[in-house]
Write an enzyme that holds these catalytic residues in place. Structure first.
Site, PDB file in Angstrom:
ATOM      1  N   HIS A 249      32.187  51.449 -11.932  1.00 33.33           N
ATOM      2  CA  HIS A 249      32.025  50.977 -10.312  1.00 33.33           C
ATOM      3  C   HIS A 249      30.791  51.342 -10.020  1.00 33.33           C
ATOM      4  O   HIS A 249      30.905  51.964  -8.946  1.00 33.33           O
ATOM      5  CB  HIS A 249      33.385  51.886  -9.687  1.00 33.33           C
ATOM      6  CG  HIS A 249      33.599  51.225  -8.175  1.00 33.33           C
ATOM      7  ND1 HIS A 249      32.886  51.514  -7.231  1.00 33.33           N
ATOM      8  CD2 HIS A 249      34.540  50.360  -8.141  1.00 33.33           C
ATOM      9  CE1 HIS A 249      33.507  50.958  -6.298  1.00 33.33           C
ATOM     10  NE2 HIS A 249      34.422  50.044  -6.696  1.00 33.33           N
TER      11      HIS A 249
ATOM     12  N   ASP B  15      42.017  46.782  -5.516  1.00 32.08           N
ATOM     13  CA  ASP B  15      40.754  47.255  -6.316  1.00 32.08           C
ATOM     14  C   ASP B  15      40.712  48.836  -6.457  1.00 32.08           C
ATOM     15  O   ASP B  15      41.509  49.481  -5.489  1.00 32.08           O
ATOM     16  CB  ASP B  15      39.290  47.011  -5.502  1.00 32.08           C
ATOM     17  CG  ASP B  15      38.850  45.659  -5.271  1.00 32.08           C
ATOM     18  OD1 ASP B  15      39.561  44.895  -5.676  1.00 32.08           O
ATOM     19  OD2 ASP B  15      37.733  45.351  -4.756  1.00 32.08           O
TER      20      ASP B  15
ATOM     21  N   HIS C  31      36.898  45.073 -12.509  1.00 32.97           N
ATOM     22  CA  HIS C  31      36.104  45.700 -11.430  1.00 32.97           C
ATOM     23  C   HIS C  31      35.081  46.509 -11.972  1.00 32.97           C
ATOM     24  O   HIS C  31      34.686  47.600 -11.374  1.00 32.97           O
ATOM     25  CB  HIS C  31      36.900  46.392 -10.559  1.00 32.97           C
ATOM     26  CG  HIS C  31      36.373  46.848  -9.216  1.00 32.97           C
ATOM     27  ND1 HIS C  31      35.857  45.666  -8.447  1.00 32.97           N
ATOM     28  CD2 HIS C  31      36.644  47.655  -8.466  1.00 32.97           C
ATOM     29  CE1 HIS C  31      35.514  46.387  -7.254  1.00 32.97           C
ATOM     30  NE2 HIS C  31      36.160  47.564  -7.124  1.00 32.97           N
TER      31      HIS C  31
ATOM     32  N   HIS D 234      43.471  48.624  -1.489  1.00 30.90           N
ATOM     33  CA  HIS D 234      42.808  49.203  -2.691  1.00 30.90           C
ATOM     34  C   HIS D 234      44.034  50.200  -3.192  1.00 30.90           C
ATOM     35  O   HIS D 234      44.841  50.546  -2.167  1.00 30.90           O
ATOM     36  CB  HIS D 234      41.464  50.392  -2.079  1.00 30.90           C
ATOM     37  CG  HIS D 234      40.522  49.537  -1.901  1.00 30.90           C
ATOM     38  ND1 HIS D 234      40.501  48.776  -0.580  1.00 30.90           N
ATOM     39  CD2 HIS D 234      39.304  49.326  -2.589  1.00 30.90           C
ATOM     40  CE1 HIS D 234      38.924  48.295  -0.631  1.00 30.90           C
ATOM     41  NE2 HIS D 234      38.537  48.561  -1.681  1.00 30.90           N
TER      42      HIS D 234
END
Length: 184
Positions: free
Chosen positions: A61, A6, A57, A152
């Site tokens: 964010h 991510d 995503h 991540h």
């Protein structure tokens, strides 16, 4: 196991992660943030060129629960549009930022058959602990076959963590790959 990242693409950290994946014959799904896609197109292109999958995503964010449903859908649609220039897909599996999925968004996705992609194993690399500490934590409670592993691609600790885990997982007989379309 299925490996996911991510918060990228990150011009400093994503390329070494791609190098590690290539060296170990692994693939992953990268859940990218839209505004970073536009800032780092060469990294996104490399992700696709090397056989990895793209996921959505959101554009910026946000905490989706802080937005009205129309803005939530705009965040997702805008990121999809940017992603589609790289892989030609109109929509992508969506992973909500922070794992926060408001009921109104869940309802909208259920009505349209849209895919939501969560994880079943959290590497906790976002805590930015030293890699040896994270490696010990993962070794003490390792992912299992079929788990969707959350990592991540926006920090150096993840690179060290992955460098320590990929050879171990391979030695244990795990196949590390991107989420297949049916699971995404």
């Amino acid at each position: 196991m299925f490996l996911t990242f991510d918060d990228g693409p990150d011009p400093e950290h994503t390329p070494p992660i791609l190098d590690l994946l290539k060296a170990h014959g692994a693939t992953a799904t990268f859940f990218l943030i839209g505004d970073r896609i536009d800032r780092h197109p060469e990294v996104v292109q490399r992700i696709v060129d090397e056989g990895h999958e793209l996921g959505n995503h959101s554009w910026g964010h946000p905490f989706m629960s802080d937005l009205p449903i129309e803005r939530q859908m705009e965040e997702i649609a805008r990121a999809d549009a940017s992603l589609s220039t790289y892989d030609g897909r109109a929509t992508h599996p969506f992973r909500p930022p922070y794992g926060v999925l408001p009921r109104n968004l869940l309802t909208r996705f259920a009505r349209t058959g849209r895919t939501i992609a969560f994880w079943s194993y959290d590497s906790q690399d976002y805590e930015r602990l030293p890699a040896p500490v994270l490696i010990r934590q993962v070794q003490a409670d390792p992912p299992r076959s079929g788990d969707v592993v959350l990592m991540h691609d926006d920090n150096a600790g993840t690179i060290e963590l992955l460098a320590g885990l990929l050879p171990e997982w391979r030695a244990q007989g795990y196949s590390v790959r991107a989420m297949p379309a049916g699971r995404a």
